[in-house]
Motif scaffolding. Structure first.
Motif, PDB file in Angstrom:
ATOM      1  N   ARG A 213      -2.699 -19.799 -13.459  1.00 19.69           N
ATOM      2  CA  ARG A 213      -1.487 -19.411 -12.719  1.00 19.69           C
ATOM      3  C   ARG A 213      -0.238 -19.980 -13.385  1.00 19.69           C
ATOM      4  O   ARG A 213       0.797 -19.319 -13.438  1.00 19.69           O
ATOM      5  CB  ARG A 213      -1.563 -19.883 -11.259  1.00 19.69           C
ATOM      6  CG  ARG A 213      -2.606 -19.120 -10.448  1.00 19.69           C
ATOM      7  CD  ARG A 213      -2.791 -19.740  -9.101  1.00 19.69           C
ATOM      8  NE  ARG A 213      -3.177 -21.150  -9.271  1.00 19.69           N
ATOM      9  CZ  ARG A 213      -3.466 -21.984  -8.309  1.00 19.69           C
ATOM     10  NH1 ARG A 213      -3.412 -21.584  -7.059  1.00 19.69           N
ATOM     11  NH2 ARG A 213      -3.811 -23.217  -8.553  1.00 19.69           N
ATOM     12  N   ALA A 214      -0.330 -21.197 -13.904  1.00 25.23           N
ATOM     13  CA  ALA A 214       0.810 -21.814 -14.598  1.00 25.23           C
ATOM     14  C   ALA A 214       1.118 -21.041 -15.884  1.00 25.23           C
ATOM     15  O   ALA A 214       2.282 -20.783 -16.189  1.00 25.23           O
ATOM     16  CB  ALA A 214       0.512 -23.278 -14.915  1.00 25.23           C
ATOM     17  N   ARG A 215       0.076 -20.658 -16.610  1.00 26.22           N
ATOM     18  CA  ARG A 215       0.284 -19.888 -17.848  1.00 26.22           C
ATOM     19  C   ARG A 215       0.880 -18.520 -17.539  1.00 26.22           C
ATOM     20  O   ARG A 215       1.770 -18.052 -18.248  1.00 26.22           O
ATOM     21  CB  ARG A 215      -1.022 -19.758 -18.623  1.00 26.22           C
ATOM     22  CG  ARG A 215      -1.498 -21.084 -19.210  1.00 26.22           C
ATOM     23  CD  ARG A 215      -2.603 -20.916 -20.230  1.00 26.22           C
ATOM     24  NE  ARG A 215      -3.733 -20.124 -19.755  1.00 26.22           N
ATOM     25  CZ  ARG A 215      -4.782 -20.602 -19.102  1.00 26.22           C
ATOM     26  NH1 ARG A 215      -4.853 -21.900 -18.836  1.00 26.22           N
ATOM     27  NH2 ARG A 215      -5.765 -19.808 -18.727  1.00 26.22           N
TER      28      ARG A 215
ATOM     29  N   LEU B  74       3.777 -28.406 -14.243  1.00 26.75           N
ATOM     30  CA  LEU B  74       2.784 -27.358 -14.467  1.00 26.75           C
ATOM     31  C   LEU B  74       1.594 -27.905 -15.245  1.00 26.75           C
ATOM     32  O   LEU B  74       1.750 -28.676 -16.175  1.00 26.75           O
ATOM     33  CB  LEU B  74       3.405 -26.194 -15.244  1.00 26.75           C
ATOM     34  CG  LEU B  74       4.556 -25.472 -14.555  1.00 26.75           C
ATOM     35  CD1 LEU B  74       5.081 -24.363 -15.458  1.00 26.75           C
ATOM     36  CD2 LEU B  74       4.127 -24.907 -13.218  1.00 26.75           C
ATOM     37  N   ASN B  75       0.414 -27.483 -14.857  1.00 28.32           N
ATOM     38  CA  ASN B  75      -0.815 -27.813 -15.559  1.00 28.32           C
ATOM     39  C   ASN B  75      -1.186 -26.587 -16.381  1.00 28.32           C
ATOM     40  O   ASN B  75      -1.579 -25.558 -15.821  1.00 28.32           O
ATOM     41  CB  ASN B  75      -1.909 -28.147 -14.543  1.00 28.32           C
ATOM     42  CG  ASN B  75      -3.243 -28.392 -15.210  1.00 28.32           C
ATOM     43  OD1 ASN B  75      -3.385 -28.272 -16.423  1.00 28.32           O
ATOM     44  ND2 ASN B  75      -4.237 -28.733 -14.404  1.00 28.32           N
TER      45      ASN B  75
ATOM     46  N   GLU C 161       5.635 -14.914 -17.570  1.00 23.89           N
ATOM     47  CA  GLU C 161       6.629 -14.112 -16.843  1.00 23.89           C
ATOM     48  C   GLU C 161       8.043 -14.628 -17.109  1.00 23.89           C
ATOM     49  O   GLU C 161       8.973 -13.840 -17.313  1.00 23.89           O
ATOM     50  CB  GLU C 161       6.337 -14.131 -15.338  1.00 23.89           C
ATOM     51  CG  GLU C 161       5.094 -13.352 -14.962  1.00 23.89           C
ATOM     52  CD  GLU C 161       4.623 -13.635 -13.544  1.00 23.89           C
ATOM     53  OE1 GLU C 161       5.194 -14.530 -12.847  1.00 23.89           O
ATOM     54  OE2 GLU C 161       3.661 -12.964 -13.111  1.00 23.89           O
ATOM     55  N   GLN C 162       8.214 -15.947 -17.111  1.00 29.63           N
ATOM     56  CA  GLN C 162       9.523 -16.537 -17.365  1.00 29.63           C
ATOM     57  C   GLN C 162       9.964 -16.264 -18.805  1.00 29.63           C
ATOM     58  O   GLN C 162      11.137 -15.987 -19.058  1.00 29.63           O
ATOM     59  CB  GLN C 162       9.503 -18.045 -17.087  1.00 29.63           C
ATOM     60  CG  GLN C 162       9.202 -18.418 -15.649  1.00 29.63           C
ATOM     61  CD  GLN C 162      10.128 -17.734 -14.670  1.00 29.63           C
ATOM     62  OE1 GLN C 162      11.335 -17.884 -14.721  1.00 29.63           O
ATOM     63  NE2 GLN C 162       9.557 -16.951 -13.757  1.00 29.63           N
TER      64      GLN C 162
ATOM     65  N   LEU D  35      10.677 -26.378 -17.781  1.00 33.59           N
ATOM     66  CA  LEU D  35       9.929 -25.739 -16.690  1.00 33.59           C
ATOM     67  C   LEU D  35       8.608 -26.463 -16.444  1.00 33.59           C
ATOM     68  O   LEU D  35       8.241 -26.723 -15.293  1.00 33.59           O
ATOM     69  CB  LEU D  35       9.656 -24.267 -17.013  1.00 33.59           C
ATOM     70  CG  LEU D  35      10.838 -23.312 -16.943  1.00 33.59           C
ATOM     71  CD1 LEU D  35      10.449 -21.952 -17.503  1.00 33.59           C
ATOM     72  CD2 LEU D  35      11.353 -23.171 -15.519  1.00 33.59           C
ATOM     73  N   VAL D  36       7.898 -26.773 -17.521  1.00 34.91           N
ATOM     74  CA  VAL D  36       6.613 -27.463 -17.399  1.00 34.91           C
ATOM     75  C   VAL D  36       6.820 -28.841 -16.763  1.00 34.91           C
ATOM     76  O   VAL D  36       6.109 -29.220 -15.817  1.00 34.91           O
ATOM     77  CB  VAL D  36       5.920 -27.600 -18.772  1.00 34.91           C
ATOM     78  CG1 VAL D  36       4.726 -28.553 -18.704  1.00 34.91           C
ATOM     79  CG2 VAL D  36       5.489 -26.227 -19.283  1.00 34.91           C
TER      80      VAL D  36
END
Length: 88
Positions: A61-63, A55-56, A68-69, A49-50
Motif C-alpha cells: 500500500r505504501a509503494r 511509510l514502510n 500515485e504521488q 513523504l516516506v
C-alpha cells in the motif's frame, strides 16, 4: 554527451536520465519525458513523504501510494508534499 529531453515537469529542455529509474512503462515514460533535475526533485519529495508519513516500503500500500504521488508530481503538475513540511 548526455541526452536532452523536453522535461514535462520543468517545461524546458534539460539533460535526461541515463537509464529508466523505475520498472515498466512508467520508468520508460519518466526516462523519455523527465529530466535529471526533475527526477532529483521528486526523490527529495519522496524522501520527505516516506519520513513524514512513516511509510514502510515493504508494504504494498505504501509503494502504491508513492507511485500515485510520483505520477501526480511528474506528469499531472500536481502539488505533492509531505503534510506539515515547511521548506527551510
Amino acid at each position: 554527451m548526455s541526452r536532452i529531453v523536453n522535461c514535462l515537469k520543468l517545461k524546458k529542455e534539460l539533460p535526461g536520465l541515463d537509464l529508466p529509474p523505475y520498472p515498466g512503462d512508467m520508468g520508460t515514460r519518466i526516462w523519455q519525458e523527465i529530466s535529471k533535475e526533475a527526477w532529483q526533485n521528486w526523490m527529495d519529495v519522496q524522501t520527505r513523504l516516506v519520513n513524514e508519513n512513516r511509510l514502510n516500503l515493504a508494504d504494498s500500500r505504501a509503494r502504491k501510494y508513492l507511485k500515485e504521488q510520483m505520477q501526480k508530481y511528474l506528469f499531472e503538475d500536481g502539488d505533492v508534499e509531505a503534510q506539515g513540511y515547511v521548506a527551510g
